[in-house]
Design an enzyme around this catalytic site. Structure first.
Site, PDB file in Angstrom:
ATOM      1  N   PRO A  89       0.820  -1.215   0.000  1.00 54.22           N
ATOM      2  CA  PRO A  89       0.000   0.000   0.000  1.00 54.22           C
ATOM      3  C   PRO A  89       0.853   1.264   0.000  1.00 54.22           C
ATOM      4  O   PRO A  89       0.362   2.349  -0.317  1.00 54.22           O
ATOM      5  CB  PRO A  89      -0.831  -0.102   1.286  1.00 54.22           C
ATOM      6  CG  PRO A  89      -0.291  -1.244   2.064  1.00 54.22           C
ATOM      7  CD  PRO A  89       0.569  -2.064   1.169  1.00 54.22           C
ATOM      8  N   GLU A 116       3.197  -7.686   7.986  1.00 50.41           N
ATOM      9  CA  GLU A 116       3.432  -6.246   7.808  1.00 50.41           C
ATOM     10  C   GLU A 116       4.306  -5.957   6.592  1.00 50.41           C
ATOM     11  O   GLU A 116       4.790  -4.837   6.415  1.00 50.41           O
ATOM     12  CB  GLU A 116       4.074  -5.651   9.068  1.00 50.41           C
ATOM     13  CG  GLU A 116       3.175  -5.688  10.296  1.00 50.41           C
ATOM     14  CD  GLU A 116       1.832  -5.015  10.056  1.00 50.41           C
ATOM     15  OE1 GLU A 116       1.782  -3.971   9.389  1.00 50.41           O
ATOM     16  OE2 GLU A 116       0.819  -5.565  10.537  1.00 50.41           O
ATOM     17  N   ARG A 158      -4.412  -8.672 -20.233  1.00 52.50           N
ATOM     18  CA  ARG A 158      -5.373  -8.377 -21.302  1.00 52.50           C
ATOM     19  C   ARG A 158      -4.793  -7.433 -22.350  1.00 52.50           C
ATOM     20  O   ARG A 158      -5.360  -7.269 -23.429  1.00 52.50           O
ATOM     21  CB  ARG A 158      -6.697  -7.841 -20.731  1.00 52.50           C
ATOM     22  CG  ARG A 158      -6.609  -6.463 -20.154  1.00 52.50           C
ATOM     23  CD  ARG A 158      -7.878  -6.084 -19.411  1.00 52.50           C
ATOM     24  NE  ARG A 158      -9.000  -5.743 -20.274  1.00 52.50           N
ATOM     25  CZ  ARG A 158      -9.164  -4.553 -20.853  1.00 52.50           C
ATOM     26  NH1 ARG A 158      -8.267  -3.608 -20.692  1.00 52.50           N
ATOM     27  NH2 ARG A 158     -10.217  -4.318 -21.604  1.00 52.50           N
ATOM     28  N   ASP A 173     -10.730   2.104 -23.784  1.00 52.75           N
ATOM     29  CA  ASP A 173     -11.009   1.939 -22.357  1.00 52.75           C
ATOM     30  C   ASP A 173     -10.813   3.232 -21.573  1.00 52.75           C
ATOM     31  O   ASP A 173     -10.029   4.095 -21.975  1.00 52.75           O
ATOM     32  CB  ASP A 173     -10.032   0.921 -21.752  1.00 52.75           C
ATOM     33  CG  ASP A 173     -10.465  -0.509 -22.000  1.00 52.75           C
ATOM     34  OD1 ASP A 173     -11.663  -0.734 -22.191  1.00 52.75           O
ATOM     35  OD2 ASP A 173      -9.583  -1.387 -21.995  1.00 52.75           O
TER      36      ASP A 173
HETATM   37  N1  SAM Z   1       1.626  -2.527   7.290  1.00 57.52           N
HETATM   38  C1  SAM Z   1       1.514  -2.364   5.887  1.00 57.52           C
HETATM   39  C2  SAM Z   1       1.244  -0.895   5.576  1.00 57.52           C
HETATM   40  O1  SAM Z   1       0.526  -0.245   6.298  1.00 57.52           O
HETATM   41  O2  SAM Z   1       1.735  -0.418   4.519  1.00 57.52           O
HETATM   42  C3  SAM Z   1       0.369  -3.197   5.331  1.00 57.52           C
HETATM   43  C4  SAM Z   1       0.677  -4.644   5.227  1.00 57.52           C
HETATM   44  S1  SAM Z   1      -0.631  -5.563   4.489  1.00 57.52           S
HETATM   45  C5  SAM Z   1      -1.517  -6.079   5.897  1.00 57.52           C
HETATM   46  C6  SAM Z   1       0.140  -7.040   3.938  1.00 57.52           C
HETATM   47  C7  SAM Z   1       0.506  -7.085   2.479  1.00 57.52           C
HETATM   48  O3  SAM Z   1      -0.646  -6.958   1.692  1.00 57.52           O
HETATM   49  C8  SAM Z   1       1.436  -6.000   1.987  1.00 57.52           C
HETATM   50  O4  SAM Z   1       2.784  -6.229   2.313  1.00 57.52           O
HETATM   51  C9  SAM Z   1       1.186  -6.082   0.489  1.00 57.52           C
HETATM   52  O5  SAM Z   1       1.878  -7.183  -0.095  1.00 57.52           O
HETATM   53  C10 SAM Z   1      -0.304  -6.377   0.448  1.00 57.52           C
HETATM   54  N2  SAM Z   1      -1.136  -5.171   0.252  1.00 57.52           N
HETATM   55  C11 SAM Z   1      -2.017  -4.663   1.139  1.00 57.52           C
HETATM   56  N3  SAM Z   1      -2.633  -3.591   0.635  1.00 57.52           N
HETATM   57  C12 SAM Z   1      -2.155  -3.403  -0.608  1.00 57.52           C
HETATM   58  C13 SAM Z   1      -2.402  -2.447  -1.622  1.00 57.52           C
HETATM   59  N4  SAM Z   1      -3.262  -1.456  -1.463  1.00 57.52           N
HETATM   60  N5  SAM Z   1      -1.732  -2.567  -2.794  1.00 57.52           N
HETATM   61  C14 SAM Z   1      -0.851  -3.566  -2.980  1.00 57.52           C
HETATM   62  N6  SAM Z   1      -0.565  -4.503  -2.039  1.00 57.52           N
HETATM   63  C15 SAM Z   1      -1.203  -4.432  -0.863  1.00 57.52           C
END
Ligand code: SAM
Length: 255
Positions: A89, A116, A158, A173
């Site tokens: 994220p 995390e 795609r 698109d």
């Molecule tokens: N503690 C992290 C933070 O706040 O940035 C979030 C960890 S999340 C619980 C676990 C994993 O989910 C991340 O390491 C990533 O691989 C994935 N993930 C969660 N949200 C995501 C998003 N919006 N985009 C891409 N990957 C995501």
């Protein structure tokens, strides 16, 4: 295109056997390799996480299994190098433009995490010699990166030549660089011409291609103004014709 995915839930990727992406794989357009991260954990519990340095809640994914797993994937082809995509994220936003950039790569390696996230030294290690992108699919937090990888693989897959029945679909698109850059596609209709008292806009039945194209652009501008006004601000003024400007002025979006 070759795609490698390292995850503690390789079974999560069953949907990649379905629909357009499944067909692309059957036809050899897309070559997907799934890897179980725990195969590179060496203790009896096949541990891939540990407590975070500095304290705090949650666990962090250990660098050693990730390093070994990535090295093993890299060893699959000594002459090529994948672009590594780390879903998080805290990454840069995944956009249609990025999907197109990835679609032009011969090899992608995705590293979806849990807990995390992955010890940051893994990204530092590979980032010093390969292209490593930390990418977010949106401003929310998923439980793991697998769903994010499914989203990205579908968006990229795609776009590969031969995957869509009509390559023109991707050009029209929402967000497509060119005429649709920073625009949302307007409403679409099919037969019958009337359904439960709702009629298809007459212009679409006219056969007049110029007027239909104009109507579609107006609807795209209107929908974008309604749902994503911030995108209109990013429109390149050079791409707006007189009619666009008049419409945007009517919507109160141009001075
Ligand atoms: N503690 C992290 C933070 O706040 O940035 C979030 C960890 S999340 C619980 C676990 C994993 O989910 C991340 O390491 C990533 O691989 C994935 N993930 C969660 N949200 C995501 C998003 N919006 N985009 C891409 N990957 C995501």
């Amino acid at each position: 295109m070759r795609i490698d995915i390292i995850s503690i839930f390789p079974e999560y990727f069953a949907p990649l056997g379905v629909s357009l992406i499944g067909k692309a794989r059957e036809r050899g357009i897309l070559d997907v390799h799934l890897h179980q991260l725990r195969d590179w954990a060496h203790d009896v519990h096949r541990t891939v996480d540990d407590t975070p340095y500095g304290g705090g809640p949650g666990m962090v994914m250990k660098p050693e299994p990730w390093g070994e797993a990535i090295d093993a994937v890299l060893a699959a082809d000594q002459d090529a190098r994948p672009r590594i995509i780390v879903p998080t994220p805290s990454g840069v936003p995944f956009t249609q433009r990025l999907a197109m950039e990835y679609a032009a790569e011969p090899w992608l390696l995705f590293t979806p995490a849990r807990y995390e996230g992955i010890d940051s030294r893994v990204m530092a290690e590979y980032g010093s010699r390969l292209r490593v992108d930390e990418v977010s699919i949106g401003d929310y937090v998923l439980a793991g990166g697998e769903a994010a990888v499914l989203v990205m693989v579908e968006a990229v897959g795609r776009l590969l030549p031969g995957v869509l029945g009509n390559a023109r679909s991707a050009v029209d698109d929402s967000f497509a660089p060119g005429e649709m850059e920073n625009l949302l596609e307007g409403p679409v209709y099919t037969k019958p011409p009337e359904w439960r008292g709702h009629e298809v806009p007459e212009i679409l039945l006219s056969g007049h291609h110029g007027k239909i194209a104009r109507w579609r652009r107006d609807e795209a501008l209107r929908r974008t103004a309604r749902n994503r006004a911030e995108l209109l601000a990013a429109l390149d003024p050079a791409t707006l014709d007189k009619h666009d400007r008049r419409l945007l002025a009517e919507l109160g979006l141009l001075p």
